[in-house]
Design an enzyme around this catalytic site. Structure first.
Site, PDB file in Angstrom:
ATOM      1  N   LYS A  22     -43.097  19.026  57.394  1.00 40.52           N
ATOM      2  CA  LYS A  22     -42.611  19.943  56.336  1.00 40.52           C
ATOM      3  C   LYS A  22     -41.282  19.578  55.985  1.00 40.52           C
ATOM      4  CE  LYS A  22     -44.878  23.332  55.444  1.00 40.52           C
ATOM      5  NZ  LYS A  22     -45.977  23.131  54.384  1.00 40.52           N
ATOM      6  N   THR A  77     -48.307  20.837  58.864  1.00 37.12           N
ATOM      7  CA  THR A  77     -46.804  20.960  58.490  1.00 37.12           C
ATOM      8  C   THR A  77     -46.837  22.229  58.544  1.00 37.12           C
ATOM      9  OG1 THR A  77     -47.622  20.809  56.312  1.00 37.12           O
ATOM     10  CG2 THR A  77     -47.051  18.816  57.152  1.00 37.12           C
ATOM     11  N   ARG A 121     -32.487  45.359  52.321  1.00 37.63           N
ATOM     12  CA  ARG A 121     -32.898  43.831  52.106  1.00 37.63           C
ATOM     13  C   ARG A 121     -31.560  43.105  51.857  1.00 37.63           C
ATOM     14  NH1 ARG A 121     -34.498  43.505  45.517  1.00 37.63           N
ATOM     15  NH2 ARG A 121     -32.501  44.135  44.709  1.00 37.63           N
ATOM     16  N   GLN A 172     -29.472  44.870  39.036  1.00 36.50           N
ATOM     17  CA  GLN A 172     -28.853  45.298  37.437  1.00 36.50           C
ATOM     18  C   GLN A 172     -27.798  46.029  37.908  1.00 36.50           C
ATOM     19  OE1 GLN A 172     -32.161  44.773  38.674  1.00 36.50           O
ATOM     20  NE2 GLN A 172     -33.553  44.760  36.775  1.00 36.50           N
ATOM     21  N   HIS A 211     -34.349  35.322  46.139  1.00 39.67           N
ATOM     22  CA  HIS A 211     -35.083  36.180  47.037  1.00 39.67           C
ATOM     23  C   HIS A 211     -35.182  35.476  48.604  1.00 39.67           C
ATOM     24  CE1 HIS A 211     -36.848  38.452  43.679  1.00 39.67           C
ATOM     25  NE2 HIS A 211     -37.023  37.224  42.927  1.00 39.67           N
TER      26      HIS A 211
END
Ligand SMILES: O=c1[nH]c(=O)c2[nH]c(=O)[nH]c2[nH]1
Length: 288
Positions: A12, A57, A172, A215, A243
């Site tokens: 991977k 992987t 987050r 925003q 993200h």
């Protein structure tokens, strides 16, 4: 003439993992890109399609995330050795592991959870002139100033249509690569100081804004520059939402209390906006 299988390897590539550790309110981030190449008894996979020797992987990627949680990432050398030895020692069919890790360095902005990435940032200037005394404009800016808040970011209350699957969140990671261009009122300024001041205001506003959306953060950053840098009358910001998805470690018997993230590179939300003072003289050609 016989045709034979030559050297081969598989694995991977580019697992982007961000590991956050917390020391009270002071957070630390390790941001790495891990590429794994395994080789060994892989002939049958190529010759007959028998995958009995193949560790997927996908499992390798999961191992990277699980090891980031379990062992942390003290140094990339140590983390690389842990991973490489693990694959060779745990899989009889794997005889050699190559693990390449690139680390992205972050500098603290202020407070405990705000960072700006080292390197890669470009300072920009766009000047128009019809000759001294004629129409002139100066737009300064920067590209790719990558910043990250490990907390103080929420996103909820958004529209839900039949295609919405995004879960609302009250904590987050918020990361973006800021491109900002700001228009000066005049053509005389201490340009280095002016640039430093605007950049500093962008960083501070990013760090200090408790964000309910990118925003809102964008507007707060633009506002701060206009509020505190008198020579600037307009700023245009373009901010991709980089993200960071929390990795589900439950299948491996581990919780993930905002510690291990997958840093996705695309697609990304692209948030763009202009902030200007109401007395900013119109000058569309300054941006051409
Ligand atoms: O700050 C955000 N703004 C959005 O418009 C958006 N859309 C989305 O999916 N995530 C986010 N986050």
């Amino acid at each position: 003439m016989a045709i034979v299988l030559g050297p081969n390897r598989y694995g991977k590539a580019e697992t982007r993992v961000v590991r956050v550790t917390r020391d009270g309110g002071v957070h630390h981030v390790k941001d790495v890109n891990v590429s794994i190449s395994l080789s060994g008894a892989m002939d049958e996979a190529h010759l007959s399609g028998d995958n009995a020797a193949v560790l997927p992987t996908d499992s390798q990627k999961n191992t990277v995330f699980a090891f980031a949680k379990k062992h942390g990432i003290a140094t990339i050398e140590e983390f690389g050795l842990l991973l490489a030895r693990h694959f060779v020692d745990s899989q009889p069919t794997i005889h050699h592991a190559r693990v390449e890790i690139h680390e992205f360095a972050w500098e603290r902005i202020e407070g405990g959870h705000s960072f700006v990435r080292k390197g890669g940032e470009t300072r920009t200037a766009l000047v128009h002139s019809d000759g001294e005394g004629g129409a002139e404009s100066v737009v300064s800016g920067l590209r790719d100033m990558v910043v990250l808040n490990t907390t103080d970011s929420e996103f909820h209350g958004f529209v839900q249509d039949q295609y919405t699957t995004l879960e609302p969140t009250d904590d987050r990671m918020l990361a973006t690569a800021v491109t900002a261009h700001w228009r000066h009122r005049g053509t005389t300024a201490a340009w280095d100081d002016s640039h430093r001041a605007a950049r500093d205001r962008l960083l501070r506003a990013f760090a200090e804004t408790y964000s309910l959306s990118l925003q809102q953060t964008l507007y707060a950053m633009g506002r701060r520059v206009l509020d505190e840098c008198a020579g600037i009358c307009e700023i245009r910001l373009s901010m991709p939402n980089r993200h960071h998805f929390l990795v589900d470690l439950e299948p491996f018997g581990m919780d993930n209390d905002n510690e291990v993230y997958f840093a996705a590179d695309r697609p990304y939300g692209l948030i763009e906006g202009t902030v200007l003072t109401d007395d900013a003289p119109a000058d569309p050609s300054a941006w051409n």
